[in-house]
Design an enzyme around this catalytic site. Structure first.
Site, PDB file in Angstrom:
ATOM      1  N   LYS A   1       0.855  -1.192   0.000  1.00  0.00           N
ATOM      2  CA  LYS A   1       0.000   0.000   0.000  1.00  0.00           C
ATOM      3  C   LYS A   1       0.887   1.236   0.000  1.00  0.00           C
ATOM      4  O   LYS A   1       1.717   1.422   0.899  1.00  0.00           O
ATOM      5  CB  LYS A   1      -0.906  -0.014   1.233  1.00  0.00           C
ATOM      6  CG  LYS A   1      -1.756   1.251   1.353  1.00  0.00           C
ATOM      7  CD  LYS A   1      -2.828   1.108   2.412  1.00  0.00           C
ATOM      8  CE  LYS A   1      -3.572   2.421   2.573  1.00  0.00           C
ATOM      9  NZ  LYS A   1      -4.653   2.321   3.570  1.00  0.00           N
TER      10      LYS A   1
ATOM     11  N   LYS B   1      -2.220  -1.424  -3.794  1.00  0.00           N
ATOM     12  CA  LYS B   1      -3.076  -0.250  -3.687  1.00  0.00           C
ATOM     13  C   LYS B   1      -2.247   1.018  -3.745  1.00  0.00           C
ATOM     14  O   LYS B   1      -1.249   1.075  -3.023  1.00  0.00           O
ATOM     15  CB  LYS B   1      -3.827  -0.333  -2.354  1.00  0.00           C
ATOM     16  CG  LYS B   1      -4.724   0.838  -2.058  1.00  0.00           C
ATOM     17  CD  LYS B   1      -5.328   0.641  -0.694  1.00  0.00           C
ATOM     18  CE  LYS B   1      -6.169   1.857  -0.351  1.00  0.00           C
ATOM     19  NZ  LYS B   1      -6.617   1.835   1.016  1.00  0.00           N
TER      20      LYS B   1
HETATM   21  C1  PBG Z   1      -7.102   3.738   5.570  1.00  0.00           C
HETATM   22  C2  PBG Z   1      -7.613   3.452   4.215  1.00  0.00           C
HETATM   23  C3  PBG Z   1      -7.496   4.324   3.134  1.00  0.00           C
HETATM   24  C4  PBG Z   1      -8.127   3.729   2.046  1.00  0.00           C
HETATM   25  C5  PBG Z   1      -8.621   2.497   2.492  1.00  0.00           C
HETATM   26  N1  PBG Z   1      -8.266   2.332   3.832  1.00  0.00           N
HETATM   27  C6  PBG Z   1      -6.935   5.693   3.063  1.00  0.00           C
HETATM   28  C7  PBG Z   1      -5.636   5.974   3.650  1.00  0.00           C
HETATM   29  O1  PBG Z   1      -4.759   5.109   3.758  1.00  0.00           O
HETATM   30  O2  PBG Z   1      -5.461   7.125   4.024  1.00  0.00           O
HETATM   31  C8  PBG Z   1      -8.243   4.368   0.699  1.00  0.00           C
HETATM   32  C9  PBG Z   1      -9.266   3.854  -0.216  1.00  0.00           C
HETATM   33  C10 PBG Z   1      -9.590   4.768  -1.337  1.00  0.00           C
HETATM   34  O3  PBG Z   1      -8.949   5.806  -1.555  1.00  0.00           O
HETATM   35  O4  PBG Z   1     -10.550   4.434  -2.065  1.00  0.00           O
HETATM   36  N2  PBG Z   1      -6.901   2.730   6.431  1.00  0.00           N
END
Ligand code: PBG
Length: 332
Positions: A202, A256
């Site tokens: 991520k 991601k």
């Molecule tokens: C946070 C989380 C995020 C997303 C999913 N879980 C945002 C972040 O890490 O700040 C993003 C998903 C998206 O942008 O559609 N635990």
């Protein structure tokens, strides 16, 4: 050209593209509703459908409306729904205790869906950001996002989600050691069949902006997430993280964001062969849906083309806010 290929005109590639029938026969990658996990935003109330301004067509839903969405998903052939809570700021505390409250929004919605549509898989999110006054995925001590204390809290959160009936637990927090800790806690508690879909690779991405609006975390977030999420320039590190999470007991792994990281998806699938997912995140959705809404691109076509790219890159499935719209089109 491959050496086995005869030179022109013995080989004419256009023969294989000349009719819809032949094109269908030789198509390498197919997309279907069973490839989707549909992320939905849950809020409190009853009968509430509240649009998310930066994500045209996406709403925050009260639990009764989430159950309607679950029925819709099942009818469309979408196998799983993923819950993200929009938490009342009054419930955000220093100790993030709402995260493992059996009655919190995510757990309440999970129980309601599993009661109404038992065959639909429910995925839940493990991270502290919806519950944290700092908007971070972990506890903050003297400006530092601390790892080990956070992992203890994430384990409690994961156990409460399994208790509520979640089929797939999705740790999106990027702390070290959390997959192993969650796996052993789930095993000890008898949750042998609860799946862990690790957000293994991520990235610290600007494409999460609309999501943070949707879950009410953008106002809260102080600083950035670069001490736990990955640097966008790194690829070898993603492979090391995926290897580590699989060794700790992840059943499936995620890359991601999605579209800007398709090279990571391909590399991960080739290297590990594990069930691999990508998250087409909120900013990707906003770009495509926003441009489609303005008529700058053909919204339906870019939607399906973008989703096909994940399958071509080796993904087994994709988390996408387009899930119901794409499934409707694919079902004709
Ligand atoms: C946070 C989380 C995020 C997303 C999913 N879980 C945002 C972040 O890490 O700040 C993003 C998903 C998206 O942008 O559609 N635990």
């Amino acid at each position: 050209m491959l050496p086995s290929q005869a030179p022109f005109p013995a080989t004419r590639f256009r023969r294989l593209r000349a009719s819809p029938a032949v094109r269908a026969l030789v198509q390498e990658t197919a997309l279907g509703p069973a490839d989707f996990i549909w992320p939905v935003f849950v809020r409190d109330g009853d009968g509430v459908v509240e649009p998310v301004p930066s994500m045209p067509g996406v709403n925050r839903l009260s639990v009764d409306k989430v159950v309607e969405a679950a029925h819709e998903a099942a009818a469309l052939g979408i196998p799983a729904i993923c819950l993200f809570p929009y938490t009342d700021p009054a419930l955000k505390t220093e100790d993030c205790a709402e995260a493992w409250n059996p009655q919190n929004l995510s757990n309440t919605a999970t129980r309601a869906i599993k009661h109404a549509v038992p065959g639909l898989a429910v995925m839940t999110d493990v991270a502290l950001d919806p519950y944290n006054i700092h908007g971070h995925d972990g506890f903050v001590e003297d400006g530092e996002i601390v790892n080990d204390r956070t992992v203890e809290a994430l384990v409690k959160q994961a156990l409460s989600q399994a208790e509520a009936g979640a089929d797939i637990i999705g740790p999106s927090d990027m702390m070290d050691g959390r997959i192993g800790a969650m796996r052993s806690a789930l095993e000890s508690a008898g949750h042998h069949n609860v799946l862990l879909l690790s957000y293994a690779a991520k990235y610290a991405s600007a494409f999460y902006g609309p999501f943070r609006d949707a879950v009410g975390a953008s106002g809260a977030l102080k600083g950035d997430k670069k001490t736990y999420q990955m640097e966008p320039g790194n690829s070898d590190e993603a492979m090391r993280l995926i290897a580590r999470d699989l060794q700790e007991g992840a059943d499936m792994v995620m890359v991601k964001p999605g579209m800007p990281y398709l090279d990571i998806c391909r590399r991960a699938k080739d290297m590990f062969g594990a069930p691999t997912f990508a998250y087409q995140v909120s900013g990707e959705y906003a770009m495509l849906a926003g441009a489609g809404e303005r008529g700058w691109v053909d919204g339906d076509k870019v939607m399906l083309e973008s989703l096909t790219s994940f399958k071509r890159a080796g993904c087994d499935g994709v988390l996408t806010y387009f899930a119901p719209a794409a499934a409707r089109l694919l079902n004709g």
